[in-house]
Every structure is written in C-alpha cells, then in structure tokens.
Write a protein that holds these residues in place. Structure first.
Motif, PDB file in Angstrom:
ATOM      1  N   TYR A  83      86.290 -74.150  53.232  1.00 22.60           N
ATOM      2  CA  TYR A  83      85.695 -75.314  53.877  1.00 22.60           C
ATOM      3  C   TYR A  83      86.745 -76.382  54.169  1.00 22.60           C
ATOM      4  N   VAL A  84      87.848 -76.432  53.395  1.00 20.20           N
ATOM      5  CA  VAL A  84      88.927 -77.370  53.716  1.00 20.20           C
ATOM      6  C   VAL A  84      89.587 -76.945  55.028  1.00 20.20           C
ATOM      7  N   GLN A  85      89.703 -75.637  55.238  1.00 19.80           N
ATOM      8  CA  GLN A  85      90.180 -75.151  56.531  1.00 19.80           C
ATOM      9  C   GLN A  85      89.263 -75.611  57.651  1.00 19.80           C
ATOM     10  N   HIS A  86      87.952 -75.617  57.392  1.00 18.39           N
ATOM     11  CA  HIS A  86      86.997 -76.051  58.414  1.00 18.39           C
ATOM     12  C   HIS A  86      87.106 -77.554  58.677  1.00 18.39           C
ATOM     13  N   LEU A  87      87.308 -78.348  57.623  1.00 22.84           N
ATOM     14  CA  LEU A  87      87.522 -79.779  57.827  1.00 22.84           C
ATOM     15  C   LEU A  87      88.756 -80.018  58.710  1.00 22.84           C
ATOM     16  N   ALA A  88      89.844 -79.318  58.413  1.00 19.83           N
ATOM     17  CA  ALA A  88      91.064 -79.468  59.195  1.00 19.83           C
ATOM     18  C   ALA A  88      90.864 -79.000  60.630  1.00 19.83           C
ATOM     19  N   LEU A  89      90.148 -77.905  60.801  1.00 22.87           N
ATOM     20  CA  LEU A  89      89.863 -77.386  62.141  1.00 22.87           C
ATOM     21  C   LEU A  89      89.115 -78.433  62.971  1.00 22.87           C
ATOM     22  N   THR A  92      94.046 -82.903  48.607  1.00 20.03           N
ATOM     23  CA  THR A  92      94.548 -81.848  49.485  1.00 20.03           C
ATOM     24  C   THR A  92      94.508 -82.265  50.949  1.00 20.03           C
ATOM     25  N   LEU A  93      93.351 -82.708  51.430  1.00 18.19           N
ATOM     26  CA  LEU A  93      93.240 -83.062  52.854  1.00 18.19           C
ATOM     27  C   LEU A  93      94.055 -84.306  53.197  1.00 18.19           C
ATOM     28  N   PRO A  94      94.092 -85.354  52.362  1.00 16.01           N
ATOM     29  CA  PRO A  94      94.986 -86.470  52.682  1.00 16.01           C
ATOM     30  C   PRO A  94      96.451 -86.050  52.835  1.00 16.01           C
ATOM     31  N   ALA A 135      81.505 -84.035  56.838  1.00 16.94           N
ATOM     32  CA  ALA A 135      80.913 -84.008  55.498  1.00 16.94           C
ATOM     33  C   ALA A 135      80.832 -82.575  54.997  1.00 16.94           C
ATOM     34  N   ASN A 136      81.407 -82.339  53.827  1.00 13.23           N
ATOM     35  CA  ASN A 136      81.311 -81.035  53.184  1.00 13.23           C
ATOM     36  C   ASN A 136      79.976 -80.947  52.447  1.00 13.23           C
ATOM     37  N   LEU A 137      79.119 -80.018  52.872  1.00 11.81           N
ATOM     38  CA  LEU A 137      77.809 -79.823  52.255  1.00 11.81           C
ATOM     39  C   LEU A 137      77.750 -78.440  51.627  1.00 11.81           C
ATOM     40  N   ALA A 138      76.972 -78.309  50.573  1.00  8.68           N
ATOM     41  CA  ALA A 138      76.768 -77.011  49.922  1.00  8.68           C
ATOM     42  C   ALA A 138      75.274 -76.752  49.845  1.00  8.68           C
ATOM     43  N   ASP A 139      74.871 -75.497  50.143  1.00  6.75           N
ATOM     44  CA  ASP A 139      73.437 -75.231  50.162  1.00  6.75           C
ATOM     45  C   ASP A 139      73.157 -73.755  49.921  1.00  6.75           C
ATOM     46  N   TRP A 199      82.377 -70.466  41.541  1.00  5.12           N
ATOM     47  CA  TRP A 199      82.392 -71.250  42.772  1.00  5.12           C
ATOM     48  C   TRP A 199      83.496 -72.283  42.713  1.00  5.12           C
ATOM     49  N   ARG A 200      84.277 -72.409  43.781  1.00  4.49           N
ATOM     50  CA  ARG A 200      85.358 -73.373  43.803  1.00  4.49           C
ATOM     51  C   ARG A 200      85.187 -74.317  44.981  1.00  4.49           C
ATOM     52  N   ARG A 201      85.709 -75.527  44.800  1.00  5.44           N
ATOM     53  CA  ARG A 201      85.696 -76.502  45.888  1.00  5.44           C
ATOM     54  C   ARG A 201      87.056 -76.554  46.550  1.00  5.44           C
ATOM     55  N   ARG A 202      87.576 -77.699  46.779  1.00  3.38           N
ATOM     56  CA  ARG A 202      88.807 -77.900  47.525  1.00  3.38           C
ATOM     57  C   ARG A 202      89.794 -76.774  47.358  1.00  3.38           C
TER      58      ARG A 202
END
Length: 266
Positions: free
Chosen positions: A37-43, A65-67, A161-165, A263-266
């Motif tokens: 999902y960090v790849q998706h934020l950057a994309l 990471t993203l900053p 916004a990173n969402l999880a569902d 499950w992992r985040r960043r």
C-alpha cells in the motif's frame, strides 16, 4: 509507548511494534518501498500531484518511510508529520537517521488535534496513514474530519488515505462516502483481489475538491509491479449501495486483520 524493535536485513530495517511490522525503511535506497500500500501511495502521488516540491502533511509517522521517499523524489518539500507517540519517533530518529537536508518536522499530536491546528490552505497533499492497535482510528474516518482536511488543503490539493477492510469493503465504502461528501471527487486504488472483495487488505482512498485525472491514474496502475486497479467513486457506490458517511456519533475503527501477527503496515 508500545514495545518497539528494529529488525535488520542488510540495509532494510523493519520497525516492529508489539510484534507487528509497522514500517520498512531501506537506509541505502529510499526509493525501495516494501509494503504494497505504500507503493500505492507513492504511485498516486507520482500520477496526480504536480511536479516539484510539495507541502505534505502526514497523519501517522512510524518509520517515516513515505516522508523519506517524498524528500528523495521531491527535494525541498516541507513536510509535517503528526505522530502522537513521541518515544517511538525518538527511537526511529536514533535507529533510522533522517537524510541530510530534509524538511521533515514531526509534531507529537494525534491526527484530529493536529489537523485542527493547521492553517487554511497550508497543504498540497494530506496523507492519512494512522493506525492504533491495528485499526484506523474511528475519529479519522468521519465526514467531519475530511471537512477539516478539506479546509487545510490548497484548492487543488490531494488527500490520500490508507484504509484497511474485510471482503465487501463496507467500512471503507463509508469512509469513501464521507470523503466524497466533504471534497467531491474520490477514487480507490488497490490490488485487484482486494478491490474484488476476495480478501482482507489495504486500499488507498484518493480525494480532491478538483476533478481527478482517472485516466492518468489508471495508466499508472496498469504499469505497476503489483496487479493494481482503480475504482471511481460511482464504482464504489454501486458495489456497496447505501453506504453512508460516518459521523462522530457512529464512527467505527477499521476491522481488525484476520491474523494479527501476519499482517504488516508500512
């Protein structure tokens, strides 16, 4: 403060909180983004944000990471990070030093209070990537919160916004509905199997008061390393009919992952 550990694999360092991976930082290569999902934020940033330095506010910090990626790809970008866990930030700064010349400022406040304190029109991009105990906090899912974010954004500013569902995306659809009511234009980016409701996972909400360039966004996802797709706001509404924005009275945190330890985040 949660118990924090730093797992090292060469130059790659994973920040682990209470046994759960939270961030992955490559000290030798800030362009390496391990979490999908960090790849998706950057994309989304690359596809939709203007070129050159950006005023970015990050709601949630962890390993930053993203900053770091923004600093490398958009040199000179002034960035504010709202991260309430000051001890975590101190540990990250000690173990994972920030690059020279950065303009990253971390404020030890939560997302709701931190956004309220920001000036009108002070951000080109606001990134929500905040989790507490494995959940997106309920206070950061409401239409009212997105209205405050809209106040902070420049006229053509962008919210990510990173969402999880869970499969079905019922929680995410309500967050999307709130962002749409507050800003007007929305889309969702994620792995195909998550967008199709086949498994629990993360999606990235994209929102703006200005029309979104979905053609460019879809072109970017088509060339992504991972099998990634885009749903427009109407697509989400059709998939989850009747989804209402969360209010402060009925807001809920995001559902927990099915296997917390896996499950992992960043």
């Amino acid at each position: 403060m949660a118990e924090v550990e730093f797992e090292r694999d060469g130059s790659l360092v994973t920040v682990v909180l209470d046994g759960q991976g939270q961030s992955a930082v490559d000290l030798d290569d800030p362009l390496r983004l391990d979490f999908e999902y960090v790849q998706h934020l950057a994309l989304c940033l690359d596809a939709l944000a203007p070129h050159g330095p950006l005023r970015v506010t990050h709601v949630g910090g962890a390993g930053l990471t993203l900053p770091r990626w923004v600093h490398h790809t958009r040199p000179g970008s002034p960035q504010i990070v709202l991260e309430p866990d000051a001890a975590l930030t101190e540990a990250v700064r000690r173990e994972l030093p920030l690059p020279r010349g950065h303009r990253i400022r971390v404020r030890p406040v939560d997302g709701a209070a931190g956004v309220r304190a920001l000036r009108d029109g002070s951000a080109d991009v606001v990134v929500l990537d905040a989790f507490a105990g494995g959940h997106v906090p309920a206070a950061l899912t409401t239409q009212a919160w997105f209205e405050d974010v809209a106040r902070v954004l420049a006229p053509a500013g962008l919210v990510l916004a990173n969402l999880a569902d869970e499969p079905g995306m019922r929680h995410a659809a309500r967050v999307v509905a709130g962002a749409r009511a507050a800003l007007g234009h929305v889309a969702v980016v994620g792995l195909h199997e998550v967008l199709k409701g086949r498994r629990f996972g993360n999606v990235v909400l994209v929102a703006s008061a200005a029309p979104l360039d979905l053609w460019t966004l879809r072109r970017a996802t088509a060339s992504a390393t991972l099998p990634t797709g885009v749903l427009g706001g109407e697509d989400v509404a059709r998939r989850v009919p009747g989804a209402r924005p969360f209010t402060p009275e009925d807001a809920e945190p995001s559902p927990p992952p099915p296997e917390r330890g896996a499950w992992r985040r960043r």
